[in-house]
Design a protein around this motif. Structure first.
Motif, PDB file in Angstrom:
ATOM      1  N   VAL A  20       0.839  -1.205   0.000  1.00 44.76           N
ATOM      2  CA  VAL A  20       0.000   0.000   0.000  1.00 44.76           C
ATOM      3  C   VAL A  20       0.870   1.249   0.000  1.00 44.76           C
ATOM      4  O   VAL A  20       0.598   2.223  -0.701  1.00 44.76           O
ATOM      5  N   LEU A  23       2.142   1.784  -3.449  1.00 41.08           N
ATOM      6  CA  LEU A  23       1.055   2.259  -4.323  1.00 41.08           C
ATOM      7  C   LEU A  23       0.789   3.732  -4.068  1.00 41.08           C
ATOM      8  O   LEU A  23       0.581   4.507  -4.996  1.00 41.08           O
ATOM      9  N   GLU A  24       0.811   4.095  -2.774  1.00 43.62           N
ATOM     10  CA  GLU A  24       0.487   5.475  -2.440  1.00 43.62           C
ATOM     11  C   GLU A  24       1.615   6.429  -2.803  1.00 43.62           C
ATOM     12  O   GLU A  24       1.370   7.600  -3.060  1.00 43.62           O
ATOM     13  N   LEU A  30       1.778   1.738 -15.152  1.00 46.19           N
ATOM     14  CA  LEU A  30       0.415   1.223 -14.978  1.00 46.19           C
ATOM     15  C   LEU A  30       0.469  -0.271 -14.657  1.00 46.19           C
ATOM     16  O   LEU A  30      -0.214  -0.754 -13.762  1.00 46.19           O
ATOM     17  N   SER A  33       1.619  -0.832 -11.134  1.00 44.47           N
ATOM     18  CA  SER A  33       0.632  -0.544 -10.092  1.00 44.47           C
ATOM     19  C   SER A  33      -0.495  -1.563 -10.120  1.00 44.47           C
ATOM     20  O   SER A  33      -1.026  -1.925  -9.073  1.00 44.47           O
ATOM     21  N   LEU A  34      -0.833  -2.055 -11.309  1.00 44.89           N
ATOM     22  CA  LEU A  34      -1.880  -3.094 -11.360  1.00 44.89           C
ATOM     23  C   LEU A  34      -1.413  -4.368 -10.661  1.00 44.89           C
ATOM     24  O   LEU A  34      -2.139  -4.958  -9.876  1.00 44.89           O
ATOM     25  N   TRP A  37      -1.389  -3.781  -6.986  1.00 40.84           N
ATOM     26  CA  TRP A  37      -2.747  -3.756  -6.438  1.00 40.84           C
ATOM     27  C   TRP A  37      -3.295  -5.167  -6.288  1.00 40.84           C
ATOM     28  O   TRP A  37      -3.861  -5.522  -5.267  1.00 40.84           O
ATOM     29  N   GLU A  41      -4.487  -7.077  -2.932  1.00 39.90           N
ATOM     30  CA  GLU A  41      -5.785  -7.738  -2.746  1.00 39.90           C
ATOM     31  C   GLU A  41      -5.585  -9.143  -2.191  1.00 39.90           C
ATOM     32  O   GLU A  41      -6.261  -9.578  -1.264  1.00 39.90           O
TER      33      GLU A  41
ATOM     34  N   ALA B 303      -5.692   3.334  -2.423  1.00 33.63           N
ATOM     35  CA  ALA B 303      -4.750   2.571  -3.235  1.00 33.63           C
ATOM     36  C   ALA B 303      -5.253   1.158  -3.475  1.00 33.63           C
ATOM     37  O   ALA B 303      -4.992   0.572  -4.517  1.00 33.63           O
ATOM     38  N   LEU B 304      -5.973   0.594  -2.484  1.00 37.19           N
ATOM     39  CA  LEU B 304      -6.481  -0.765  -2.651  1.00 37.19           C
ATOM     40  C   LEU B 304      -7.964  -0.765  -3.019  1.00 37.19           C
ATOM     41  O   LEU B 304      -8.412  -1.552  -3.838  1.00 37.19           O
ATOM     42  N   PRO B 307      -8.907   0.867  -7.258  1.00 35.08           N
ATOM     43  CA  PRO B 307      -7.813   0.774  -8.239  1.00 35.08           C
ATOM     44  C   PRO B 307      -8.184   1.463  -9.537  1.00 35.08           C
ATOM     45  O   PRO B 307      -7.318   1.870 -10.306  1.00 35.08           O
ATOM     46  N   GLU B 310      -6.548   4.776 -10.244  1.00 40.48           N
ATOM     47  CA  GLU B 310      -5.207   4.802 -10.815  1.00 40.48           C
ATOM     48  C   GLU B 310      -5.308   4.775 -12.331  1.00 40.48           C
ATOM     49  O   GLU B 310      -4.624   5.525 -13.031  1.00 40.48           O
ATOM     50  N   ILE B 311      -6.223   3.922 -12.806  1.00 41.57           N
ATOM     51  CA  ILE B 311      -6.392   3.832 -14.260  1.00 41.57           C
ATOM     52  C   ILE B 311      -6.936   5.157 -14.783  1.00 41.57           C
ATOM     53  O   ILE B 311      -6.472   5.676 -15.805  1.00 41.57           O
TER      54      ILE B 311
END
Lengths: 77, 431
Positions: A20, A23-24, A30, A33-34, A37, A41, B303-304, B307, B310-311
């Motif tokens: 996290v 990500l932050e 992209l 980050s995907l 993420w 999860e 961030a979680l 998502p 972000e896109i």
């Protein structure tokens, strides 16, 4: 990312926190980050599974005591 | 006074017995010490068995009731007797006839015990370092006690009250008298050899100093010291202290006290366990709640949780770039359009057409031909003098040589005079 990971709760939690954070912090592609993420999860799901399991065991233990009956009935004594 | 005998000249039995009696009679009166193993009263006579304090031998003693009652010793008592060894020639039996019986003095007994205590202490048998800790919850408790004794009931019942599931292996033995020490040692060895036995209790109720003497027996004390299993001494009452108390790993003041020492009070322990378990559960629940809120908070972080954002952010960047690209292109095109207009204006400004409109004319000659080339007539047949189509900035017409001085032309030469909108061909006069 392997599918079935033997992560302890603390490992999953610490990794989730770092995911996290990254990500932050931003500055990722992209795709990065995907991926992050998705990883986050999955880690969150592992954490939740641990916590749910622990809660279930705790609840079971509490329920067991209520049906135990008199203290003298406990086997080792 | 040896008897002279041979196969040919044997002596009769009575002679032998008389001789033996004579020899024994020569012993006269002697003081002897021993322990009374047992006694029987018959009429005015008392028959006693006097046991050696150490060796497993004994002798019969006969005395009158009066002599016996003077001391009234109990079985197991140590006594000193003034006796006359007697041989009953009629029965061929040997006995001591007691003339006087004295109990071994309490003071003397105590002095002997003290001597033994000091000796064993010097050997280190009583040292604190030798004491072994008792197990918290013994698997099986070995119990050495008298047959159907109150001490046995005290230990067993009190232990069961504290911990109903307690298990005993009970070895009963004599707990007073001449055989007590040996039987207790035997019981102790059996229990010590049983791997299930985690602690051994040696117990008996209170009694006189003599009654408790077996529990100060040196052989027993050494056997206890040699035990692998922890041994608890629970002899008599609080004030009794046989030497067993010193050598045992734990001294209980009474059989009841021993029960308290060897097993925990189960109700107390259960309460403790319950309390600890509740604390552990509360602690566990608190931990779970804390971790759960952390996890929930983390999962709800943008961030979680989001998502797509972000896109979208990336998409916004793409849109912005497209806009910027289009704006840049527009600007470029506009600039280019302006340039063209300016250039055209400049071109117009530089064109001779404007000058011609102001009233100037250009004189042109076409060397190599008398006539200036004609543009194909747009309106039908040849028209040499027909006015040329109006000049336009972008259509300068066929090239010719501009006449800049009269000297350049020859007489009779034809020249073209161009005006802003048309032209005129003229001939050159002589000059």
């Amino acid at each position: 990312m392997t599918d079935r990971e033997a992560l302890s709760y603390e490992q999953a939690r610490d990794e989730l926190a770092s995911v996290v954070k990254r990500l932050e912090a931003g500055g990722l592609t992209l795709e990065q980050s995907l991926d992050l993420w998705q990883r986050g999860e999955k880690l969150a799901a592992i954490c939740a599974e641990w916590l749910d399991g622990a809660r279930a065991r705790l609840t079971a233990a509490m329920a067991a005591r209520e049906t135990d009956g008199a203290p003298g009935a406990e086997a080792p004594f | 006074m040896a008897l002279e005998t041979s196969a040919e000249a044997p002596v009769p039995v009575r002679t032998v017995l008389q001789a033996v009696g004579g020899w024994i009679g020569k012993l006269g009166r002697i003081w002897v010490e021993g322990q009374i193993a047992e006694f029987k009263k018959r009429g005015n006579t008392v028959f006693l068995t006097l046991r050696d304090p150490i060796a497993a031998v004994s002798a019969q003693v006969i005395c009158t009731r009066q002599v016996f009652e003077a001391v009234a010793p109990v079985e197991g008592a140590r006594v000193v007797m003034f006796v006359r060894p007697d041989f009953n020639a009629t029965r061929g039996s040997f006995a001591l006839t007691a003339i006087e019986i004295r109990a071994v003095g309490i003071g003397e007994l105590l002095a002997r015990l003290e001597k033994l205590r000091a000796q064993l202490a010097a050997e280190g048998l009583f040292s604190v370092e030798r004491k072994r800790a008792l197990p918290f919850l013994p698997g099986v408790i070995g119990l050495v006690c008298g047959r159907n004794s109150a001490a046995e009931r005290d230990v067993v019942q009190n232990a069961e009250r504290r911990w109903p599931a307690v298990r005993f292996r009970i070895e009963q033995s004599a707990v007073q008298g001449p055989y007590a020490a040996g039987e207790v040692i035997e019981a102790l060895r059996k229990l010590d050899a049983d791997p299930q036995v985690d602690v051994i209790v040696i117990t008996r109720g209170g009694g006189s100093l003599e009654d408790l003497l077996p529990f100060s027996d040196e052989a027993l004390l050494r056997a206890v010291a040699a035990c692998r299993t922890p041994v608890v001494s629970a002899i008599g009452h609080e004030q009794d202290s046989p030497l067993l108390d010193y050598v045992a790993d734990l001294r209980a003041s009474t059989p009841t006290d021993a029960a308290k020492r060897i097993v925990p009070d189960v109700a107390e322990q259960l309460a403790l366990v319950t309390q600890l378990r509740d604390r552990a559960r509360r602690c566990m629940r608190g931990w779970l709640d804390r971790e759960q809120s952390w996890l929930d908070a983390t999962r709800s972080r943008p961030a979680l949780a989001d998502p797509v954002r972000e896109i979208e952010r990336q998409a916004e960047q793409v849109d912005a770039l497209i806009r910027r690209a289009r704006q840049s292109l527009d600007a470029g095109l506009a600039r280019a359009g302006d340039d063209v207009a300016h250039t055209r204006a400049r071109l117009l400004a530089l064109s001779p057409a404007a000058t011609l409109r102001r009233g100037y004319a250009i004189v042109l000659r076409y060397p190599g031909g008398d006539d200036p080339p004609q543009t194909p007539p747009a309106h039908g047949g040849p028209a040499p003098h027909a006015p040329r189509p109006p000049l336009r900035g972008d259509d300068p017409g066929p090239p010719g040589t501009v006449v800049r001085a009269a000297a350049e032309v020859s007489p009779g030469e034809r020249l073209t005079i161009r005006f802003a909108d048309d032209q005129l061909t003229v001939g050159v006069d002589h000059e």
